[in-house]
Design a protein around this motif. Structure first.
Motif, PDB file in Angstrom:
ATOM      1  N   SER A  96       0.839  -1.296   0.048  1.00 23.81           N
ATOM      2  CA  SER A  96       0.130   0.054  -0.073  1.00 23.81           C
ATOM      3  C   SER A  96       0.837   1.202   0.112  1.00 23.81           C
ATOM      4  O   SER A  96       0.590   2.152  -0.729  1.00 23.81           O
ATOM      5  N   MET A  97       1.956   1.284   0.763  1.00 28.82           N
ATOM      6  CA  MET A  97       2.887   2.419   0.853  1.00 28.82           C
ATOM      7  C   MET A  97       3.586   2.746  -0.605  1.00 28.82           C
ATOM      8  O   MET A  97       3.771   3.744  -1.039  1.00 28.82           O
ATOM      9  N   GLU A  98       3.937   1.657  -1.271  1.00 32.00           N
ATOM     10  CA  GLU A  98       4.685   1.559  -2.343  1.00 32.00           C
ATOM     11  C   GLU A  98       3.731   2.222  -3.378  1.00 32.00           C
ATOM     12  O   GLU A  98       4.147   3.059  -4.559  1.00 32.00           O
ATOM     13  N   GLY A  99       2.437   1.617  -3.481  1.00 31.40           N
ATOM     14  CA  GLY A  99       1.318   2.119  -4.316  1.00 31.40           C
ATOM     15  C   GLY A  99       1.127   3.690  -4.276  1.00 31.40           C
ATOM     16  O   GLY A  99       0.718   4.298  -5.191  1.00 31.40           O
ATOM     17  N   ALA A 100       0.962   4.047  -2.839  1.00 31.89           N
ATOM     18  CA  ALA A 100       0.784   5.514  -2.583  1.00 31.89           C
ATOM     19  C   ALA A 100       1.745   6.412  -2.893  1.00 31.89           C
ATOM     20  O   ALA A 100       1.908   7.569  -2.558  1.00 31.89           O
ATOM     21  N   GLY A 101       3.172   5.791  -2.915  1.00 28.13           N
ATOM     22  CA  GLY A 101       4.318   6.503  -3.179  1.00 28.13           C
ATOM     23  C   GLY A 101       5.052   7.025  -1.857  1.00 28.13           C
ATOM     24  O   GLY A 101       5.896   7.923  -1.713  1.00 28.13           O
ATOM     25  N   THR A 102       4.461   6.706  -0.764  1.00 26.88           N
ATOM     26  CA  THR A 102       5.011   7.032   0.640  1.00 26.88           C
ATOM     27  C   THR A 102       6.135   6.619   1.175  1.00 26.88           C
ATOM     28  O   THR A 102       6.875   6.758   2.005  1.00 26.88           O
ATOM     29  N   GLN A 103       6.578   5.200   0.581  1.00 26.09           N
ATOM     30  CA  GLN A 103       7.898   4.575   0.852  1.00 26.09           C
ATOM     31  C   GLN A 103       8.985   5.471   0.369  1.00 26.09           C
ATOM     32  O   GLN A 103      10.048   5.206   0.887  1.00 26.09           O
ATOM     33  N   ARG A 104       8.991   6.380  -0.711  1.00 23.38           N
ATOM     34  CA  ARG A 104       9.956   7.287  -1.113  1.00 23.38           C
ATOM     35  C   ARG A 104      10.417   8.252   0.133  1.00 23.38           C
ATOM     36  O   ARG A 104      11.677   8.681   0.161  1.00 23.38           O
ATOM     37  N   LYS A 105       9.457   8.384   1.149  1.00 27.02           N
ATOM     38  CA  LYS A 105      10.039   9.187   2.377  1.00 27.02           C
ATOM     39  C   LYS A 105      10.841   8.533   3.287  1.00 27.02           C
ATOM     40  O   LYS A 105      11.292   9.140   4.170  1.00 27.02           O
ATOM     41  N   TRP A 106      10.924   6.979   3.107  1.00 29.14           N
ATOM     42  CA  TRP A 106      11.782   6.257   4.224  1.00 29.14           C
ATOM     43  C   TRP A 106      13.209   6.274   3.882  1.00 29.14           C
ATOM     44  O   TRP A 106      13.843   6.383   2.534  1.00 29.14           O
ATOM     45  N   MET A 107      13.958   6.181   4.787  1.00 26.94           N
ATOM     46  CA  MET A 107      15.585   5.931   4.761  1.00 26.94           C
ATOM     47  C   MET A 107      16.065   5.070   5.603  1.00 26.94           C
ATOM     48  O   MET A 107      15.527   4.928   6.780  1.00 26.94           O
ATOM     49  N   THR A 108      16.837   4.262   5.151  1.00 26.82           N
ATOM     50  CA  THR A 108      17.360   3.102   5.985  1.00 26.82           C
ATOM     51  C   THR A 108      18.991   3.315   6.429  1.00 26.82           C
ATOM     52  O   THR A 108      19.682   3.642   5.572  1.00 26.82           O
ATOM     53  N   CYS A 109      19.140   3.518   7.538  1.00 31.83           N
ATOM     54  CA  CYS A 109      20.503   3.773   7.992  1.00 31.83           C
ATOM     55  C   CYS A 109      21.121   2.374   8.652  1.00 31.83           C
ATOM     56  O   CYS A 109      20.389   1.793   9.450  1.00 31.83           O
ATOM     57  N   TYR A 110      22.329   2.330   8.275  1.00 35.91           N
ATOM     58  CA  TYR A 110      23.171   1.152   9.004  1.00 35.91           C
ATOM     59  C   TYR A 110      24.314   1.673   9.978  1.00 35.91           C
ATOM     60  O   TYR A 110      24.643   2.611   9.783  1.00 35.91           O
ATOM     61  N   PHE A 111      24.610   0.840  11.016  1.00 32.29           N
ATOM     62  CA  PHE A 111      25.531   1.179  11.870  1.00 32.29           C
ATOM     63  C   PHE A 111      26.610   0.232  12.053  1.00 32.29           C
ATOM     64  O   PHE A 111      26.354  -1.059  11.964  1.00 32.29           O
ATOM     65  N   GLU A 112      27.679   0.683  12.384  1.00 30.62           N
ATOM     66  CA  GLU A 112      28.784  -0.489  12.450  1.00 30.62           C
ATOM     67  C   GLU A 112      29.032  -0.656  13.979  1.00 30.62           C
ATOM     68  O   GLU A 112      28.792   0.147  14.770  1.00 30.62           O
ATOM     69  N   ARG A 113      29.435  -1.774  14.046  1.00 35.83           N
ATOM     70  CA  ARG A 113      29.540  -2.469  15.364  1.00 35.83           C
ATOM     71  C   ARG A 113      30.809  -1.962  15.838  1.00 35.83           C
ATOM     72  O   ARG A 113      31.844  -1.862  15.373  1.00 35.83           O
ATOM     73  N   SER A 114      30.757  -1.816  17.331  1.00 37.40           N
ATOM     74  CA  SER A 114      31.953  -1.295  18.149  1.00 37.40           C
ATOM     75  C   SER A 114      33.059  -2.665  17.955  1.00 37.40           C
ATOM     76  O   SER A 114      32.782  -3.624  17.912  1.00 37.40           O
ATOM     77  N   GLU A 115      34.345  -2.165  17.693  1.00 39.08           N
ATOM     78  CA  GLU A 115      35.591  -3.173  17.357  1.00 39.08           C
ATOM     79  C   GLU A 115      35.548  -4.111  18.804  1.00 39.08           C
ATOM     80  O   GLU A 115      36.327  -4.906  18.810  1.00 39.08           O
ATOM     81  N   PHE A 116      35.063  -3.340  19.857  1.00 35.43           N
ATOM     82  CA  PHE A 116      35.319  -4.176  21.293  1.00 35.43           C
ATOM     83  C   PHE A 116      34.186  -5.065  21.656  1.00 35.43           C
ATOM     84  O   PHE A 116      34.139  -5.553  22.537  1.00 35.43           O
ATOM     85  N   CYS A 117      33.289  -5.098  20.660  1.00 33.58           N
ATOM     86  CA  CYS A 117      32.051  -5.903  20.847  1.00 33.58           C
ATOM     87  C   CYS A 117      31.842  -7.020  19.687  1.00 33.58           C
ATOM     88  O   CYS A 117      32.356  -6.738  18.816  1.00 33.58           O
ATOM     89  N   PHE A 118      31.688  -8.035  20.163  1.00 29.35           N
ATOM     90  CA  PHE A 118      31.560  -9.286  19.328  1.00 29.35           C
ATOM     91  C   PHE A 118      30.283 -10.151  19.719  1.00 29.35           C
ATOM     92  O   PHE A 118      29.746  -9.891  20.814  1.00 29.35           O
ATOM     93  N   TYR A 119      29.839 -11.018  18.806  1.00 33.44           N
ATOM     94  CA  TYR A 119      28.708 -11.836  18.997  1.00 33.44           C
ATOM     95  C   TYR A 119      29.113 -13.165  19.695  1.00 33.44           C
ATOM     96  O   TYR A 119      30.075 -13.802  19.487  1.00 33.44           O
ATOM     97  N   PHE A 120      28.129 -13.962  20.433  1.00 32.82           N
ATOM     98  CA  PHE A 120      28.697 -15.197  21.137  1.00 32.82           C
ATOM     99  C   PHE A 120      28.758 -16.261  19.907  1.00 32.82           C
ATOM    100  O   PHE A 120      29.442 -17.100  20.485  1.00 32.82           O
TER     101      PHE A 120
END
Length: 225
Positions: A96-120
Motif C-alpha cells: 500500500s505504501m509503495e502504491g501510494a508513493g509514501t515509501q519514497r519518504k523512508w531512509m534506511t541507516c546502517y550502523f557499524e558495530r564497536s570493535e570491542f564488541c562481538f557476538y557469542f
C-alpha cells in the motif's frame, strides 16, 4: 548542586529485553539477536523499524535521540524499508505504501558495530575472549597467592602460640603444586565460560524464534555476560 543534563534515548526498548545499538563504548560478547544494526525511518511520521543482523525487526520504537544517532550511520539507503518477522510491517502495508508513493519518504541507516564488541556465535572472537580471560592465571599469580596464604596462616598460628607453644610456618607449595593449581583454575574458568556461551547461544536461538513469530511469548533472558 550540579544537575545531570538530559540525554534523550535514541531507541526505546518496549519489552525491556536489552536491544541496543552496539556502537562506541560497547564491549564484550552480546546476543546477535539483541543487536540493532540498522533502522528504517520516516522522518515526517517519526515512524521507525529497527532490525538486527539477521534482518529481523525488533520491538523498539524511536526515541527523541534517534535523529542524533542517525548522524553516526555508516551508510544510508533511500526509499527502502528493511526487516522481516512478526514485528515488521505487514506485506500488505508495504504494498500500500509503495502504491501510494509514501515509501519514497523512508531512509534506511546502517550502523557499524564497536570493535570491542562481538557476538557469542563468533567462534574466533570467542576463542580470543577465552584466552584473555585466562591470561591472568600465570605461575607468578599463583606464587603470590600462595605467599599471601602462607602469611594468613602464620598470623592465625601466632594467635594460638601462647596456648599451644611456638609452631613453624607453613611451607610454600612446590612448583609442581603451583602448576597443578593453575591448570585446575584454568580448566574451571574455561568450563564456566563454555557454559556461559552455551546458555547465551540457546537464549539467542529462542529470541530469534520469537522475533520470527515461532514462539508465542518472548523468552526469559538471563544475564550471560
Amino acid at each position: 548542586m550540579s544537575r545531570k543534563s538530559y540525554q534523550p534515548e535514541a531507541v526505546i526498548d518496549t519489552f525491556g529485553h536489552g536491544f541496543r545499538v552496539p556502537l562506541f563504548g560497547s564491549r564484550g560478547p552480546m546476543l546477535r539477536n539483541l543487536a540493532i544494526v540498522g533502522v528504517s525511518f520516516d522522518g515526517d511520521l517519526e515512524d521507525a523499524q529497527f532490525f538486527n543482523p539477521a534482518g529481523l525487526v525488533v520491538p523498539c520504537r524511536a526515541g527523541d535521540g534517534l535523529r542524533r544517532l542517525l548522524t553516526r550511520a555508516s551508510h544510508r539507503e533511500y526509499s527502502k524499508i528493511v526487516g522481516h518477522g512478526q514485528f515488521a510491517k505487514p506485506e500488505h502495508v508495504l504494498k500500500s505504501m509503495e502504491g501510494a508513493g509514501t515509501q519514497r519518504k523512508w531512509m534506511t541507516c546502517y550502523f557499524e558495530r564497536s570493535e570491542f564488541c562481538f557476538y557469542f556465535d563468533d567462534a574466533a572472537a570467542w576463542a580470543a575472549h577465552e584466552q584473555a580471560e585466562i591470561a591472568d592465571l600465570t605461575p607468578t599469580h599463583f606464587l603470590e597467592m600462595a605467599e599471601l596464604e602462607r602469611r594468613l596462616q602464620s598470623r592465625q598460628r601466632l594467635a594460638s602460640e601462647i596456648a599451644d607453644g611456638p609452631q613453624g610456618l607453613p611451607d610454600l607449595p612446590t612448583p609442581a603444586e603451583l602448576e597443578e593449581r593453575r591448570q585446575k583454575a584454568i580448566a574451571e574458568r574455561l568450563a564456566d565460560l563454555q557454559e556461559q556461551r552455551r546458555q547465551a547461544l540457546e537464549q539467542d536461538r529462542q529470541l530469534g524464534a520469537w522475533l520470527r513469530g515461532e514462539l508465542p511469548a518472548p523468552p526469559l533472558l538471563r544475564s550471560v555476560a
